[in-house]
Write an enzyme that holds these catalytic residues in place. Structure first.
Site, PDB file in Angstrom:
ATOM      1  N   HIS A  12       1.085  -1.229   0.049  1.00 11.23           N
ATOM      2  CA  HIS A  12      -0.096   0.104   0.071  1.00 11.23           C
ATOM      3  C   HIS A  12       0.776   1.246  -0.087  1.00 11.23           C
ATOM      4  O   HIS A  12       0.598   2.552   0.620  1.00 11.23           O
ATOM      5  CB  HIS A  12      -1.042  -0.069   1.006  1.00 11.23           C
ATOM      6  CG  HIS A  12      -0.380   0.025   2.504  1.00 11.23           C
ATOM      7  ND1 HIS A  12      -1.140  -0.676   3.467  1.00 11.23           N
ATOM      8  CD2 HIS A  12       0.801   0.550   2.951  1.00 11.23           C
ATOM      9  CE1 HIS A  12      -0.195  -0.756   4.656  1.00 11.23           C
ATOM     10  NE2 HIS A  12       0.836   0.129   4.354  1.00 11.23           N
ATOM     11  N   HIS A  59      -1.554   4.762   9.401  1.00 13.91           N
ATOM     12  CA  HIS A  59      -0.282   5.460   9.883  1.00 13.91           C
ATOM     13  C   HIS A  59      -0.333   6.743  10.583  1.00 13.91           C
ATOM     14  O   HIS A  59      -0.115   7.865  10.015  1.00 13.91           O
ATOM     15  CB  HIS A  59       0.419   5.710   8.424  1.00 13.91           C
ATOM     16  CG  HIS A  59       0.368   4.219   7.474  1.00 13.91           C
ATOM     17  ND1 HIS A  59      -0.486   3.759   7.058  1.00 13.91           N
ATOM     18  CD2 HIS A  59       1.556   3.622   7.118  1.00 13.91           C
ATOM     19  CE1 HIS A  59      -0.142   2.886   6.326  1.00 13.91           C
ATOM     20  NE2 HIS A  59       1.276   2.464   6.584  1.00 13.91           N
ATOM     21  N   HIS A 193      10.696  -3.966   3.388  1.00 16.01           N
ATOM     22  CA  HIS A 193      11.175  -2.662   3.079  1.00 16.01           C
ATOM     23  C   HIS A 193      11.452  -1.834   4.671  1.00 16.01           C
ATOM     24  O   HIS A 193      11.010  -2.226   5.333  1.00 16.01           O
ATOM     25  CB  HIS A 193      10.155  -1.375   2.500  1.00 16.01           C
ATOM     26  CG  HIS A 193       8.604  -1.042   3.133  1.00 16.01           C
ATOM     27  ND1 HIS A 193       7.961  -2.221   3.539  1.00 16.01           N
ATOM     28  CD2 HIS A 193       8.041  -0.219   3.519  1.00 16.01           C
ATOM     29  CE1 HIS A 193       6.935  -1.718   4.157  1.00 16.01           C
ATOM     30  NE2 HIS A 193       6.893  -0.490   4.257  1.00 16.01           N
ATOM     31  N   GLU A 240       4.697  -5.233   8.364  1.00 16.01           N
ATOM     32  CA  GLU A 240       3.489  -4.934   7.788  1.00 16.01           C
ATOM     33  C   GLU A 240       2.711  -6.448   7.328  1.00 16.01           C
ATOM     34  O   GLU A 240       1.620  -6.530   7.304  1.00 16.01           O
ATOM     35  CB  GLU A 240       3.217  -4.024   6.792  1.00 16.01           C
ATOM     36  CG  GLU A 240       3.424  -2.347   7.275  1.00 16.01           C
ATOM     37  CD  GLU A 240       3.294  -1.535   6.208  1.00 16.01           C
ATOM     38  OE1 GLU A 240       3.178  -0.314   6.731  1.00 16.01           O
ATOM     39  OE2 GLU A 240       3.541  -1.769   4.925  1.00 16.01           O
TER      40      GLU A 240
END
Ligand SMILES: [Fe+2]
Length: 320
Positions: A12, A59, A193, A240
């Site tokens: 995302h 977030h 990441h 995530e």
């Protein structure tokens, strides 16, 4: 009865949303990313789910660090896009499905998963970017979406096993909902990441590929993976991916991998995507019966064609 027909996992990355909003999808850098979702959009247009459940993380848009629920289920009628610093994204308001969401909340909480029930919430790129990737940029999203926010931003996030088991509880909840709804579950985030520190920009294609393989074939193995392995192998934000396990837990044990896509990079992130479909009910029933040593249910025979009927008649005649 409602049923889950498929699960979709997708990164995302916020920069994907910015590329859409700023009309940059045809630039070579972004075209490489978006072209990987063309088949997915076609699949989704044919699948036409009645409802989606989107597992994502907030977030610090709806929940500040002062208050971060581990699992938060959106039970409202609608969820506007959040202002993430540049104004709300120009995407449609997400319409919820309060009846199904309330049913899931009741079923899952009585199954001892202590969800936070959220009746007012804005949703950020964690949810809206995957909707764009699978539905494009319509004026209205084509079906209601129930957001399920998972904490992966403030230590300690839930374990992969807990996420997987929550998925199973959600499947049970959906399958006990009386209305005949076809449901698709989204798992979002990842893949490898890290956005800050000495390892910023970390990408681990080998780990990501194995994760995708096991998501299809051996999700129980992934569910046993400890947090530290995500952090070490997939970077700090790779955690995530536990959210993908909620989606996978909501599917059957055996699934068909419909499609997968992987590209590096988008922003500083590996983009991963997979579509997994539950097998049709009749096929699953036959396979289950066969495994249990029972006689499988007879397949529906087709009406014989004139030629086949004549051939059958000929055999009978010859046998006389
Ligand atoms: Fe994220």
């Amino acid at each position: 009865m409602a049923r889950i027909i498929a699960g979709v996992a997708s990164s995302h990355v916020p920069a994907i949303g910015a590329a859409i909003d700023n009309h940059r999808t045809e630039e070579p850098y972004w075209k490489r990313v978006f072209s990987g979702f063309e088949k997915s959009k076609e699949w989704m247009a044919k699948a036409k789910p009645d409802v989606c459940i989107a597992v994502y993380n907030d977030h610090a848009s709806a929940f500040s660090v002062e208050f971060v629920p581990t699992f938060a289920l959106g039970c409202a009628a609608e969820f506007p896009p959040a202002d993430e610093g540049w104004g709300p994204r120009p995407v449609p308001v997400v319409k919820g499905h309060p009846e199904l969401a309330a049913h899931i909340a009741q079923s899952v909480i009585l199954d001892e998963f202590d969800l936070t029930v959220v009746n007012k919430m804005e949703v950020d790129h964690g949810l809206t970017v995957p909707l764009n990737l699978l539905f494009g940029s319509p004026k209205e999203w084509p079906c209601p979406v129930i957001p399920l926010a998972v904490n992966v931003v403030l230590y300690p996030p839930p374990t992969g096993h807990r996420c997987f088991m929550l998925g199973r509880a959600i499947r049970k909840a959906v399958e006990s909902y009386p209305e005949d709804l076809r449901v698709v579950v989204f798992g979002t985030g990842g893949m490898s990441h890290q956005i800050s520190g000495p390892r910023a920009g970390l990408i681990n294609k080998k780990f990501d590929t194995a994760f995708l393989d096991n998501l299809t074939k051996d999700p129980a193995k992934l569910a046993r993976m400890p947090h530290v392995e995500y952090m070490r192998e997939a970077g700090a934000e790779g955690i995530e991916m536990v959210m993908w396990l909620v989606m996978r837990g909501a599917l059957d044990d055996k699934v068909d991998e419909v499609y997968r896509f992987y590209t590096v990079p988008a922003s500083n992130t590996a983009v991963g995507h997979i579509i997994l479909a539950n097998r049709p009910r009749a096929a699953r029933h036959r396979a289950g019966a066969h495994k249990a040593g029972k006689r499988p249910t007879a397949r529906k025979t087709k009406t014989p064609t004139k030629r086949a009927a004549a051939r059958a008649k000929a055999v009978v005649i010859r046998g006389r």
